[in-house]
Design an enzyme around this catalytic site. Structure first.
Site, PDB file in Angstrom:
ATOM      1  N   ASN A   1       0.851  -1.252  -0.006  1.00  0.00           N
ATOM      2  CA  ASN A   1       0.020  -0.080  -0.150  1.00  0.00           C
ATOM      3  C   ASN A   1       0.766   1.341   0.103  1.00  0.00           C
ATOM      4  O   ASN A   1       1.707   1.515   0.893  1.00  0.00           O
ATOM      5  CB  ASN A   1      -0.908  -0.002   1.374  1.00  0.00           C
ATOM      6  CG  ASN A   1      -1.806   1.153   1.290  1.00  0.00           C
ATOM      7  OD1 ASN A   1      -1.805   1.986   0.441  1.00  0.00           O
ATOM      8  ND2 ASN A   1      -2.331   1.385   2.580  1.00  0.00           N
TER       9      ASN A   1
ATOM     10  N   LYS B   1       0.185   4.254  -0.211  1.00  0.00           N
ATOM     11  CA  LYS B   1      -0.548   5.526   0.397  1.00  0.00           C
ATOM     12  C   LYS B   1      -0.368   6.516  -0.620  1.00  0.00           C
ATOM     13  O   LYS B   1      -0.383   6.635  -1.698  1.00  0.00           O
ATOM     14  CB  LYS B   1       0.085   5.724   1.576  1.00  0.00           C
ATOM     15  CG  LYS B   1      -0.111   4.229   2.525  1.00  0.00           C
ATOM     16  CD  LYS B   1       0.110   4.625   4.038  1.00  0.00           C
ATOM     17  CE  LYS B   1       0.032   3.282   4.651  1.00  0.00           C
ATOM     18  NZ  LYS B   1       0.233   3.471   6.277  1.00  0.00           N
TER      19      LYS B   1
ATOM     20  N   HIS C   1      -9.435   0.741   5.191  1.00  0.00           N
ATOM     21  CA  HIS C   1      -7.904   0.879   5.746  1.00  0.00           C
ATOM     22  C   HIS C   1      -8.129   1.835   7.013  1.00  0.00           C
ATOM     23  O   HIS C   1      -8.905   2.563   6.987  1.00  0.00           O
ATOM     24  CB  HIS C   1      -7.053   1.655   4.824  1.00  0.00           C
ATOM     25  CG  HIS C   1      -5.632   1.357   5.054  1.00  0.00           C
ATOM     26  ND1 HIS C   1      -5.076   2.378   6.222  1.00  0.00           N
ATOM     27  CD2 HIS C   1      -4.738   0.493   5.138  1.00  0.00           C
ATOM     28  CE1 HIS C   1      -3.890   2.350   6.426  1.00  0.00           C
ATOM     29  NE2 HIS C   1      -3.596   1.158   5.843  1.00  0.00           N
TER      30      HIS C   1
ATOM     31  N   GLU D   1      -6.778   4.178   8.116  1.00  0.00           N
ATOM     32  CA  GLU D   1      -6.381   5.791   7.739  1.00  0.00           C
ATOM     33  C   GLU D   1      -7.651   6.289   7.357  1.00  0.00           C
ATOM     34  O   GLU D   1      -8.057   7.411   7.531  1.00  0.00           O
ATOM     35  CB  GLU D   1      -5.383   5.991   6.884  1.00  0.00           C
ATOM     36  CG  GLU D   1      -3.937   5.713   7.738  1.00  0.00           C
ATOM     37  CD  GLU D   1      -2.792   5.295   6.733  1.00  0.00           C
ATOM     38  OE1 GLU D   1      -2.734   5.220   5.618  1.00  0.00           O
ATOM     39  OE2 GLU D   1      -1.834   4.696   7.624  1.00  0.00           O
TER      40      GLU D   1
ATOM     41  N   GLU E   1      -5.047  -5.662  10.398  1.00  0.00           N
ATOM     42  CA  GLU E   1      -4.167  -4.375  10.736  1.00  0.00           C
ATOM     43  C   GLU E   1      -4.600  -3.748  12.259  1.00  0.00           C
ATOM     44  O   GLU E   1      -5.361  -2.689  11.921  1.00  0.00           O
ATOM     45  CB  GLU E   1      -4.185  -3.304   9.777  1.00  0.00           C
ATOM     46  CG  GLU E   1      -4.033  -3.964   8.423  1.00  0.00           C
ATOM     47  CD  GLU E   1      -3.410  -3.012   7.224  1.00  0.00           C
ATOM     48  OE1 GLU E   1      -2.259  -3.254   6.940  1.00  0.00           O
ATOM     49  OE2 GLU E   1      -4.075  -2.072   7.143  1.00  0.00           O
TER      50      GLU E   1
ATOM     51  N   GLY F   1       2.595   1.957  10.852  1.00  0.00           N
ATOM     52  CA  GLY F   1       3.493   3.149  10.800  1.00  0.00           C
ATOM     53  C   GLY F   1       4.232   3.397  11.863  1.00  0.00           C
ATOM     54  O   GLY F   1       4.913   4.434  12.187  1.00  0.00           O
TER      55      GLY F   1
ATOM     56  N   SER G   1       3.671  -2.708  10.328  1.00  0.00           N
ATOM     57  CA  SER G   1       5.094  -2.552  10.510  1.00  0.00           C
ATOM     58  C   SER G   1       5.572  -3.953  10.095  1.00  0.00           C
ATOM     59  O   SER G   1       6.683  -4.387  10.711  1.00  0.00           O
ATOM     60  CB  SER G   1       5.701  -2.300  11.812  1.00  0.00           C
ATOM     61  OG  SER G   1       4.834  -1.034  12.200  1.00  0.00           O
TER      62      SER G   1
HETATM   63  C1  PEP Z   1      -0.744  -0.102   6.062  1.00  0.00           C
HETATM   64  O1  PEP Z   1      -0.796   1.199   6.031  1.00  0.00           O
HETATM   65  O2  PEP Z   1      -1.414  -1.147   5.657  1.00  0.00           O
HETATM   66  C2  PEP Z   1       0.674  -0.757   6.785  1.00  0.00           C
HETATM   67  C3  PEP Z   1       0.348  -1.779   7.329  1.00  0.00           C
HETATM   68  O3  PEP Z   1       1.668   0.151   7.128  1.00  0.00           O
HETATM   69  P1  PEP Z   1       3.079   0.000   7.729  1.00  0.00           P
HETATM   70  O4  PEP Z   1       3.509  -1.472   7.023  1.00  0.00           O
HETATM   71  O5  PEP Z   1       3.782   1.028   7.442  1.00  0.00           O
HETATM   72  O6  PEP Z   1       2.803  -0.237   9.319  1.00  0.00           O
END
Ligand code: PEP
Length: 251
Positions: free
Chosen positions: A10, A12, A95, A97, A167, A173, A213
């Site tokens: 992703n 973003k 997601h 966000e 997630e 992040g 992460s």
């Molecule tokens: C995400 O935004 O779906 C995500 C898992 O981000 P990150 O890997 O940076 O934690």
């Protein structure tokens, strides 16, 4: 869709057109293992050029979001038909966000899921608890509510078009990762929920990705858990080397 190993990047709101082309150019030079489905989600503005550039390659270009209406006065939005018209057949919905910054709750998400399915698209449906929910041991209940509210209205047949992405928001992040055991525990619970609301065949067939992460250093251990079928990757998907190390992390 039967259960598959999937690694989805992703991107973003990162990478303009030339950066997108450069990263895809690097990815196209890599050997993608045959048993792994690799997806990348560039920004809307770069979807067509990305699709065009990977036509011949084993990389699927997917969208980060879409609107639930088929068309009309929704300034700034993009419909399922528009995505399909540029070759995109899969969309990430829910997601954290989008939930957090754009107020996308279960009602809107269930409408988006319906719009995607009506257009024969595949949905990567994201959900996961926040830090407070985890601390107060409310994480199972939150996940149950998010799945019940946004997804559990779909028909049995439509499950073949669903990929799940658990997630935990506290791990996105932040550099903080759920332990492989925490990921397995939740993925196992998710299959139980699906089994209770649908049946065991659907629960066993759906691919459940972990996101939060994931890095080259922890992917192998997380992907080694029996109910984890891959990852949705944010930060580490922006570097070809890191992303490919994650793609190659399956046993
Ligand atoms: C995400 O935004 O779906 C995500 C898992 O981000 P990150 O890997 O940076 O934690």
């Amino acid at each position: 869709m039967t259960r598959q190993k999937i690694v989805a990047g992703n991107w973003k709101m990162n990478n303009d057109l030339s950066e997108t082309e450069a990263l895809l150019g690097d990815l196209k030079n890599q050997v993608i293992p045959e048993n792994v489905t690799v997806m990348v989600a560039p920004a809307f503005t770069n979807l067509y050029s990305a699709f065009d550039s990977v036509r011949e390659d084993a990389i699927e270009v997917v969208a980060q979001n879409m609107h639930q209406a088929s068309n009309g006065a929704f300034t700034g939005e993009v419909s399922a038909a528009m995505l399909l018209s540029v070759g995109v057949k899969t969309v990430i919905l829910g997601h954290s966000e989008r939930r957090q910054y754009f107020n996308e709750g279960s009602k809107i998400l269930s409408e988006k899921v319906n719009a995607a399915l009506e257009n024969n698209m595949t949905v990567i449906f994201c959900f996961g608890e926040g830090l407070e929910d985890r601390k107060s041991e409310n994480h199972f209940e939150i996940v149950k509510q998010q799945l019940a509210g946004g997804l559990f209205h779909i028909s049995e047949e439509n499950w073949s078009s669903i990929v799940l992405a658990y997630e935990p928001v506290w791990a996105i992040g932040t550099g903080e990762t759920a332990s492989p055991e925490q990921a397995q525990e939740m993925h196992g619970y998710i299959r139980t929920l699906i089994s209770e609301n649908y049946n065991n065949t659907i629960a066993e067939r759906v691919s459940i990705l972990y996101g939060g992460s994931v890095k080259p250093g922890n992917a192998k251990e997380i992907f080694g858990k029996k109910d984890v079928d891959g990852g949705l990757i944010g930060g580490a998907a922006l570097k070809c080397e890191d992303f490919m190390a994650i793609v190659n992390a399956f046993e």
